[in-house]
Design a protein around this motif. Sequence first.
Motif, short mmCIF file in Angstrom:
data_model
loop_
_atom_site.label_atom_id
_atom_site.label_comp_id
_atom_site.label_asym_id
_atom_site.label_seq_id
_atom_site.Cartn_x
_atom_site.Cartn_y
_atom_site.Cartn_z
N ALA A 85 0.83 -1.21 0.00
CA ALA A 85 0.00 0.00 0.00
C ALA A 85 0.86 1.25 0.00
O ALA A 85 0.55 2.25 -0.68
CB ALA A 85 -0.92 -0.01 1.22
N ILE A 111 -4.27 0.94 1.34
CA ILE A 111 -4.54 1.98 0.33
C ILE A 111 -5.71 2.86 0.77
O ILE A 111 -5.70 4.07 0.56
CB ILE A 111 -4.80 1.33 -1.04
N ARG A 120 -6.81 6.89 -3.57
CA ARG A 120 -7.33 5.54 -3.30
C ARG A 120 -7.73 4.84 -4.59
O ARG A 120 -7.45 3.65 -4.79
CB ARG A 120 -8.53 5.63 -2.36
N VAL A 153 0.41 3.97 -2.94
CA VAL A 153 -0.04 5.33 -2.64
C VAL A 153 0.98 6.33 -3.16
O VAL A 153 0.63 7.40 -3.69
CB VAL A 153 -0.28 5.51 -1.12
N GLY A 182 -4.54 4.00 -6.65
CA GLY A 182 -3.81 2.93 -5.98
C GLY A 182 -4.50 1.59 -6.11
O GLY A 182 -3.85 0.56 -6.31
#
Length: 728
Positions: free
Chosen positions: A103, A329, A127, A107, A130
């Motif tokens: 994550a 994320i 978000r 990101v 990602g």
Amino acid sequence: MAETKKFGTFAGVFTPSLLTILGVILYMRLGWVIGNAGLFGAIIIILIAHVISISTGLSISSVATDKKIGAGGIYYVLSRSMGIPIGGAIGIALYVGTAFSIALYLVGFAESFNGYFNFGMGINDLRITGTIALVSLTALALISTSVALKSQFFILAAIAVSLVSIFLGTHDFTPHSVNLLPSEGSASLEIVFAIFFPAVTGFTAGIAMSGDLENPKSSIPNGTLWAIGVGLVVYLSVAIFMAYTVDSEVLKSDYNILMKIAIFAPAVVAGIWGATLSSALGGILGGPRMLQAMSVDRVTPRIFAKGRGENREPVNALLLVFLIAEAGILIGELDVIARVVSMFYLSAYAFINITFFLESWANPDFQPSFKVKRWIGLLGFIACFVVMFKLDMVAMMGALAVIGGLYFWLQRKEVKIKSTDIWKSVWENVVNKGLKRIDNKQNVNSSWNPNVILFSRESDHQSYLLELSKAVSGRTGIVTNFDLIIDNKNKIPLKRSEQMVRDGIYKDLGIFARRIKIENLYSGITNIAMTFGFSGVEPNTIMMGWPKGLEDSVEYETMTENLLHLDYNLLYLDFDIEKKFGNYKTVDLWWRETDSKNAEMMLNIARFILSSPKWDHTSIRVLFINNTDINPIIIHNKIAKLVDDLRVIVEIKIIENVKEQIPFFDTIKNYSANTNLTIIGIPNYKIEQQASYIVSANQLFETIGSALLVKAANNFNVLDLDFINTKS
């Protein structure tokens, strides 16, 4: 066919490790680190972080060249060295950290991607980007691990081109002066370090692929250390370059500054995207393999052990990684994710380093082909915990609580594998060195550390004898119980495995137990007394039941004479089957002028008994029979001084017996009839007087409760109970 799918050092370890190291922190946060910490502060942070990564890399490389490395990377190494509970606890923590690091990278990718194309920079926009990237990379991993690893070569080339473009870039943001130290309003060094540290955790990406390597014992140390070394050079070079090229205030606020100073911005974009996506891909490939290995060992649910195809690709484990990464994320804050990842990795690295240190120090079978000084592991272990403490003590305690909880859960689960356990070697080493130190010290009379040989057999009241033996031996004393099986033929001894008893009450009380065949009871006890034990922890006390009905036994008389000659402390318990130990509230110590050594032993026994849970509210009396005309106050004060020197709180009672001259045992009957445990010293007598002494003692035991007779060895101090010379 299967061999062609295995990978070498460059493709399997060096490339995925380096690509994870040269990831989102290098491109998206290194400038921020320099802007807040100053050049000197940034260099110190980079070096401290690499002390941890280098020591951990050296430790894991050394351990990896000692053992057969299977799938599961670091988890496999730890579980085979320190056992499943610790290996599993760290493995789960590292697995979660790996999933969250995915994550982190994605990101970071989303920040760069959205910024470059002028998409939204809100948290929801990051978000969405990602998540799309995560789905795409997961699909690539599902399609083919080989394709995923081969794609890393192109990404590595893109990173190299991007770095060249950065170093050849413009100097439009050149500062008037270089900030060497943090400026006012900068973030604290602890926060800066926490955000930077994930940059150096990438070397575990290659180790996680251990099950897919042609020669893991060679590839892991070579690929890992080369990746760490190259990464260190790149980070220091870029840090120095940026400090002299870009103003510190710009570095603090502009995360995309590298694209702006590069001679060819698209090359930097390609490097950022390649680095972040390849780092995420490394976690997507390595994390599931770690979970799959733990599931094979039944640490985690077996459903994650299932694999697809000839190489057993961990599909189910990959889907769980996807879910954890997606949760990260959804947090959406790169800096927050970085700090969480730092704590998980620091905890894992601390245990990796201590594993190597303990293996090197304690395990005689530890013979790695990659030699490393053991102090490096200890240095890495200490560095990890010091850094964790400085970063966030609350987060450190939380991480250790999670790992501790996992450890105790796995310990209770009692997962077992066929492997060595370093803790056995550690304890053997500690015991060995401790015994040598004890054996080299001269025996002193200032204290008594009981090492009891106990003779008891299974009976309705055996448990009471075992409990008392543990009580009189204190918290640090040793008790070994022998269950003697009389076999007159005695042709076939019990197997060693049959002699060892480790269950039931022995395990609960912490008593060692042996079951041995003997031909004769008395000669058997004598032989054990002469041969049992070894240097440093020789037994010093014999304890058994009182010999009722043996007053005329010549064999018993000979055995007693031998035990006295061997200079053992002797403890005989006459256990009252009806009264038992009553309510464990009263203990009487009977002294007389001839008990100069027994008296000190009784006080030691009393002190140990008081530390036992069942006897912790016991009242102890010292009773002394005054057969002279000496002032009882003088006797009382002298006994009080002796007792005070030995730190035992007792009630002292002086019994005047000048006129009546009541026999010693009769006086005991009068005062201790209702006492829960009466402790009496055995006087010095000629061995031929043993029978009459046993008869007198038997008559006494008929009228009082449980009694313990003691005969102190010569190493006990002499307490001056001769009050004639103190008469005034």
